[in-house]
Scaffold this motif. Structure first.
Motif, PDB file in Angstrom:
ATOM      1  N   ALA A  72       0.820  -1.215   0.000  1.00 52.29           N
ATOM      2  CA  ALA A  72       0.000   0.000   0.000  1.00 52.29           C
ATOM      3  C   ALA A  72       0.854   1.266   0.000  1.00 52.29           C
ATOM      4  N   PHE A  73       1.834   1.313   0.898  1.00 56.79           N
ATOM      5  CA  PHE A  73       2.653   2.524   0.982  1.00 56.79           C
ATOM      6  C   PHE A  73       3.514   2.685  -0.267  1.00 56.79           C
ATOM      7  N   ALA A  74       4.032   1.591  -0.803  1.00 54.57           N
ATOM      8  CA  ALA A  74       4.832   1.656  -2.029  1.00 54.57           C
ATOM      9  C   ALA A  74       4.002   2.234  -3.168  1.00 54.57           C
ATOM     10  N   LYS A  75       2.759   1.777  -3.306  1.00 56.51           N
ATOM     11  CA  LYS A  75       1.895   2.266  -4.378  1.00 56.51           C
ATOM     12  C   LYS A  75       1.519   3.728  -4.155  1.00 56.51           C
ATOM     13  N   ALA A  76       1.242   4.073  -2.885  1.00 58.81           N
ATOM     14  CA  ALA A  76       0.881   5.463  -2.588  1.00 58.81           C
ATOM     15  C   ALA A  76       2.048   6.399  -2.859  1.00 58.81           C
ATOM     16  N   LEU A  77       3.250   5.958  -2.560  1.00 58.21           N
ATOM     17  CA  LEU A  77       4.430   6.795  -2.733  1.00 58.21           C
ATOM     18  C   LEU A  77       4.670   7.120  -4.200  1.00 58.21           C
ATOM     19  N   VAL A  78       4.574   6.118  -5.077  1.00 59.39           N
ATOM     20  CA  VAL A  78       4.809   6.370  -6.504  1.00 59.39           C
ATOM     21  C   VAL A  78       3.635   7.097  -7.138  1.00 59.39           C
ATOM     22  N   SER A  79       2.501   7.167  -6.420  1.00 62.44           N
ATOM     23  CA  SER A  79       1.331   7.863  -6.956  1.00 62.44           C
ATOM     24  C   SER A  79       1.314   9.344  -6.602  1.00 62.44           C
ATOM     25  N   LEU A  80       2.297   9.813  -5.864  1.00 64.59           N
ATOM     26  CA  LEU A  80       2.354  11.229  -5.519  1.00 64.59           C
ATOM     27  C   LEU A  80       2.633  12.072  -6.762  1.00 64.59           C
ATOM     28  N   SER A  81       2.034  13.234  -6.791  1.00 62.86           N
ATOM     29  CA  SER A  81       2.375  14.186  -7.857  1.00 62.86           C
ATOM     30  C   SER A  81       3.746  14.778  -7.566  1.00 62.86           C
ATOM     31  N   ASP A  82       4.389  15.323  -8.576  1.00 64.37           N
ATOM     32  CA  ASP A  82       5.716  15.909  -8.378  1.00 64.37           C
ATOM     33  C   ASP A  82       5.667  17.047  -7.365  1.00 64.37           C
ATOM     34  N   THR A  83       4.601  17.822  -7.392  1.00 61.27           N
ATOM     35  CA  THR A  83       4.475  18.954  -6.468  1.00 61.27           C
ATOM     36  C   THR A  83       4.463  18.480  -5.018  1.00 61.27           C
ATOM     37  N   VAL A  84       3.652  17.484  -4.728  1.00 62.31           N
ATOM     38  CA  VAL A  84       3.556  16.963  -3.368  1.00 62.31           C
ATOM     39  C   VAL A  84       4.870  16.303  -2.942  1.00 62.31           C
ATOM     40  N   ALA A  85       5.472  15.552  -3.845  1.00 64.96           N
ATOM     41  CA  ALA A  85       6.741  14.883  -3.527  1.00 64.96           C
ATOM     42  C   ALA A  85       7.825  15.905  -3.187  1.00 64.96           C
TER      43      ALA A  85
ATOM     44  N   LEU B   3       9.483  28.165   8.616  1.00 66.11           N
ATOM     45  CA  LEU B   3       9.457  26.834   8.024  1.00 66.11           C
ATOM     46  C   LEU B   3       8.807  26.849   6.643  1.00 66.11           C
ATOM     47  N   SER B   4       7.740  27.611   6.489  1.00 59.40           N
ATOM     48  CA  SER B   4       7.055  27.635   5.191  1.00 59.40           C
ATOM     49  C   SER B   4       7.966  28.198   4.102  1.00 59.40           C
ATOM     50  N   LEU B   5       8.773  29.223   4.447  1.00 54.12           N
ATOM     51  CA  LEU B   5       9.706  29.791   3.467  1.00 54.12           C
ATOM     52  C   LEU B   5      10.775  28.771   3.078  1.00 54.12           C
ATOM     53  N   THR B   6      11.244  28.036   4.085  1.00 55.42           N
ATOM     54  CA  THR B   6      12.258  27.007   3.811  1.00 55.42           C
ATOM     55  C   THR B   6      11.695  25.924   2.904  1.00 55.42           C
ATOM     56  N   ILE B   7      10.491  25.471   3.190  1.00 57.93           N
ATOM     57  CA  ILE B   7       9.865  24.435   2.369  1.00 57.93           C
ATOM     58  C   ILE B   7       9.670  24.929   0.944  1.00 57.93           C
ATOM     59  N   GLU B   8       9.208  26.167   0.791  1.00 54.13           N
ATOM     60  CA  GLU B   8       9.021  26.728  -0.551  1.00 54.13           C
ATOM     61  C   GLU B   8      10.345  26.803  -1.310  1.00 54.13           C
ATOM     62  N   ARG B   9      11.381  27.265  -0.611  1.00 53.75           N
ATOM     63  CA  ARG B   9      12.685  27.410  -1.264  1.00 53.75           C
ATOM     64  C   ARG B   9      13.252  26.059  -1.697  1.00 53.75           C
ATOM     65  N   GLU B  10      13.198  25.070  -0.808  1.00 51.18           N
ATOM     66  CA  GLU B  10      13.744  23.753  -1.122  1.00 51.18           C
ATOM     67  C   GLU B  10      12.909  23.031  -2.172  1.00 51.18           C
ATOM     68  N   ALA B  11      11.605  23.232  -2.135  1.00 49.09           N
ATOM     69  CA  ALA B  11      10.746  22.626  -3.150  1.00 49.09           C
ATOM     70  C   ALA B  11      11.044  23.222  -4.523  1.00 49.09           C
ATOM     71  N   ALA B  12      11.312  24.523  -4.549  1.00 51.20           N
ATOM     72  CA  ALA B  12      11.671  25.177  -5.817  1.00 51.20           C
ATOM     73  C   ALA B  12      13.012  24.649  -6.325  1.00 51.20           C
ATOM     74  N   ARG B  13      13.950  24.408  -5.407  1.00 52.53           N
ATOM     75  CA  ARG B  13      15.260  23.892  -5.805  1.00 52.53           C
ATOM     76  C   ARG B  13      15.125  22.503  -6.421  1.00 52.53           C
ATOM     77  N   ALA B  14      14.161  21.736  -5.953  1.00 48.92           N
ATOM     78  CA  ALA B  14      13.969  20.378  -6.457  1.00 48.92           C
ATOM     79  C   ALA B  14      13.106  20.332  -7.709  1.00 48.92           C
ATOM     80  N   SER B  15      12.685  21.481  -8.199  1.00 47.21           N
ATOM     81  CA  SER B  15      11.764  21.491  -9.342  1.00 47.21           C
ATOM     82  C   SER B  15      12.411  20.975 -10.624  1.00 47.21           C
ATOM     83  N   GLY B  16      13.736  21.026 -10.678  1.00 42.12           N
ATOM     84  CA  GLY B  16      14.410  20.549 -11.881  1.00 42.12           C
ATOM     85  C   GLY B  16      14.686  19.053 -11.892  1.00 42.12           C
ATOM     86  N   TRP B  17      14.357  18.367 -10.826  1.00 40.44           N
ATOM     87  CA  TRP B  17      14.624  16.929 -10.742  1.00 40.44           C
ATOM     88  C   TRP B  17      13.549  16.129 -11.480  1.00 40.44           C
TER      89      TRP B  17
END
Length: 405
Positions: A5-18, A38-52
């Motif tokens: 269940a968790f394996a399937k749920a994990l691969v079913s995440l959208s890129d944004t949520v991941a 914390l919200s600023l940090t999450i936004e910044r790190e999520a933006a950094r991961a946008s190219g992955w």
């Protein structure tokens, strides 16, 4: 719940949520929670991961989840590996939650999701100014995380980064199921297989680097053994060289000591410079004999004493000159090469021995020079392999960071 269940749920995440989940598990710390950043940090790190890519993002998220349960070495060769690892994360999260939160009495993933869902619902009902539902955005995540870790509104406890990941893990599992997309079984399976191929490709490159590094390490060890062996051989040759040189000098010394006593035996043998030296030695020998005869003719103790005083200085000078000429004559005898058969037998044999020593010395020097060249080549090869191994070590550390840490 189903083991997968968790394996399937994990691969079913959208890129944004991941990306949001990765940022939460990667960069969260108590200071950011206390300062409200914390919200600023999450936004910044999520933006950094946008190219992955999706697979790279999934791997990095899995690394952070595994770090939360103290599992540092990962392997996703088969689907079973992937399922077992995700199931291990779930089981460790349940076990850790049971230890840290006495109100949780569950034993399954469903129990954990229900428990976390109830906490989120409690926060929503009791919190002022909190939006109706937990939404997949940085600000909503930051608010709910702070309320989860600070239920009484007091100061947050001093968590380390690792401890904070452990505390956030149940929340992360909950939102994985809350925000995953509804995919068909075929789509889910395709994503899992795509991730496995991605891992295998990365692992293949890492294994190739590891193999090349092992080859360089073995080559260095081999070259070092050869270098040690040849360096030892050079020392043996040097000892032999010293012994032969000492033997040569001893033979020459014996000849120099004997020549003055046998000087008359060499009449008619020498020519050129050797003859000049021999003539001088003959003169010194005759002079010494004359002085000896004169001393014997003197009568009386007093006259004999004064004669010795008068001749002591000249005798010492004569001795030094005799030794100098004997050394020169020996060198000339050594240089005679084939003509040494004209010398008295004793001298001929000793000169042959000196020639043999010279031949051995030249041969050993050639061997030593050859070994010096080989030793230098081994050192160059060792340096070459070390440079390449150092480059590979840096590359492997980067790959290990991506694959295992």
């Amino acid at each position: 719940m189903e083991k997968q269940a968790f394996a399937k749920a994990l691969v079913s995440l959208s890129d944004t949520v991941a990306r949001l989940l990765f940022a939460l598990m990667d960069k969260s710390n108590v200071l950011e929670l206390l300062s409200g950043k914390l919200s600023l940090t999450i936004e910044r790190e999520a933006a950094r991961a946008s190219g992955w890519s999706r697979n790279e993002l999934l791997l990095k998220l899995l690394i952070r989840l595994n770090q939360a349960v103290h599992n540092e070495k990962l392997s996703y060769i088969t689907k079973e590996d992937f399922v077992q690892n995700t199931n291990f994360i779930v089981q460790q999260a349940i076990e850790e939650l049971s230890k840290s939160d006495k109100e949780f009495q569950g034993e399954t993933l469903l129990d954990l999701l229900v428990y976390e869902g109830e906490k989120i619902e409690t926060i929503r009902r009791e919190g002022e100014g909190i939006q109706e539902t937990l939404c997949p955005d940085a600000q909503s995540i930051a608010i709910y995380v702070q309320r989860l870790l600070e239920p009484t509104g007091k100061t947050l406890p001093a968590f380390s980064a690792q401890r904070l990941r452990e505390k956030l893990l149940p929340f992360a599992l909950y939102v994985v199921f809350l925000w995953n997309e509804q995919l068909t079984s075929e789509e889910t399976e395709a994503r899992i297989q795509s991730f496995l191929r991605y891992w295998q490709e990365k692992k293949g490159i890492y294994d190739h680097l590891q193999k090349k590094m092992s080859e360089h390490t073995y080559a260095i060890e081999l070259e070092e053994r050869l270098l040690e062996q040849k360096t030892s051989n050079m020392k043996v040759l040097q000892r032999q060289l010293d012994q032969i040189a000492e033997e040569r000098e001893n033979i020459k010394a014996a000849l120099m000591n004997r020549i003055p006593h046998d000087i008359q035996k060499f009449e008619g043998i020498f020519g050129g410079k050797a003859k000049v030296v021999w003539n001088r030695m003959v003169e010194l020998a005759e002079r010494r004999e004359e002085e000896k005869d004169d001393a014997q003719e003197e009568e009386g103790l007093l006259r004999s004493l004064w004669h010795r005083i008068d001749t002591s200085i000249s005798d010492a000078q004569m001795e030094r000159e005799t030794k100098r000429l004997a050394a020169k004559l020996v060198e000339e005898m050594v240089a005679m090469k084939k003509d040494i058969i004209r010398l008295p037998v004793y001298y001929m044999d000793r000169i042959k021995q000196i020639h043999d020593c010279d031949g051995k010395i030249q041969e050993i020097r050639r061997w030593r020079y050859q070994l010096e060249q080989e030793v230098e080549k081994h050192r160059e090869k060792i340096q070459h392999h070390k440079v390449h191994r150092s480059t590979l070590e840096q590359q492997m550390k980067q790959w290990e960071k991506e694959l295992f840490l």
